[in-house]
Design a protein around this motif. Structure first.
Motif, short mmCIF file in Angstrom:
data_model
loop_
_atom_site.label_atom_id
_atom_site.label_comp_id
_atom_site.label_asym_id
_atom_site.label_seq_id
_atom_site.Cartn_x
_atom_site.Cartn_y
_atom_site.Cartn_z
N VAL A 102 0.83 -1.25 0.17
CA VAL A 102 0.28 -0.04 0.27
C VAL A 102 0.33 0.98 -0.07
CG1 VAL A 102 -1.08 1.23 1.25
CG2 VAL A 102 -1.64 -1.19 1.64
N ALA A 161 2.05 1.74 -3.50
CA ALA A 161 1.43 2.35 -4.62
C ALA A 161 0.69 3.13 -4.05
CB ALA A 161 -0.56 1.24 -4.65
N THR A 162 0.91 4.14 -2.92
CA THR A 162 -0.02 5.21 -2.51
C THR A 162 1.26 6.42 -3.24
OG1 THR A 162 -1.43 4.34 -0.43
CG2 THR A 162 -0.88 6.67 -0.78
N PRO A 168 4.56 6.29 -4.40
CA PRO A 168 5.59 6.31 -6.06
C PRO A 168 6.64 7.35 -6.36
CG PRO A 168 3.57 5.50 -7.08
CD PRO A 168 3.18 6.41 -5.54
#
Lengths: 84, 69, 69, 84
Positions: free
Chosen positions: D38, D41-42, D44
């Motif tokens: 997470v 993905a949050t 980058p």
DNA sequence: TCTGGCTGACGTCAGCCCAT
DNA sequence: ATGGGCTGACGTCAGCCAGA
């Protein structure tokens, strides 16, 4: 400060049980709330039946929680996976 | 108050104290057993909640990545 | 084998058995205490993980809603 | 079937502790994995200093804080491998 | 201050279950 | 099937501590 530290670890078993039940009630409430919010945010067009979750919450609220040992022995129809 | 009555009184005092402590020990063991079962139930509940939360978080992350990329 | 030796042998047998069961009871109580602490520690760990997961899920939901709307 | 039911609720305390440690290790691994995914993905685009977070993560397995009471009583880490 | 209520720890008995 | 290892439950002793 010392008050919280003292009450966080009571001596009597009754107080420990009460404390754990209280925490569990709060955590379960927060859990169901965030789950409902996420479901509402993920699937807004669908209208779903969350009546089941509500019933189970009111079922085990003030009483004793389901016994794990008995759940292991009894192939009961109610399991926590589908319940939550 | 003769020494005979004194010893009998002390013996009854002791016996009564032992009886009360006996029942107290029974109730204490019962409460401790209930507390341990409470802990085990709590562990099971938290376990299932964490699994559900992880699954939900994973699904939401997939949706987020899919919508983003 | 006189009855005197038999009674002594039985007494030593019993004493040895009591001694072993005594130590076994000590170790059993110790293990039980350790098990209870293990349960309490596990509850605390799961509790913190639960909170973290809920916070992360909430944040990700906010991001998802913000990006969506 | 009955095998899982039997091993899910052992009699000896050592086996119960071992089972709980095993479950905790697996759950912690899954927890850290999903948390890392997470976070990756949050954020980058940002290059962040997650070296510190990594150290803390390896020090205390989960995101849980150390228990003060148990640290006072237990001088060292208990290894249950030898206990079995 | 000091007693009464709970609990920790001990030793013992009874019983279960597995390895022999 | 039989003994031995662990554990559940009991009664007792010692100690802590909120409340009288």
């Amino acid at each position: 400060m010392s008050f919280s530290a003292i009450m966080a670890n009571p001596r009597k078993f009754s107080e420990k049980i009460a404390l754990h039940n209280q925490k569990q009630a709060e955590e379960t409430a927060a859990f169901e709330a965030i789950l409902r919010d996420v479901s509402a945010a993920t699937r807004p067009p669908q209208k779903q039946h969350l009546q089941l979750s509500q019933n189970i919450t009111t079922q085990y609220r003030a009483g004793s929680l389901p016994n794990v040992n008995q759940m292991a022995n009894n192939p009961g129809p109610i399991n926590l996976q589908t319940a939550l | 108050s003769s020494p005979q009555q004194l010893s009998e009184e002390a013996a009854r005092k002791r016996e009564l104290r032992l009886l009360k402590n006996r029942d107290a020990a029974k109730e204490c063991r019962r409460k401790k057993k209930e507390y341990v079962k409470c802990l085990e139930n709590r562990v099971a509940v938290l376990e299932n909640q964490n699994k559900t939360l992880i699954e939900e978080l994973k699904a939401l992350k997939e949706l987020y990545c899919q919508q983003e990329g």
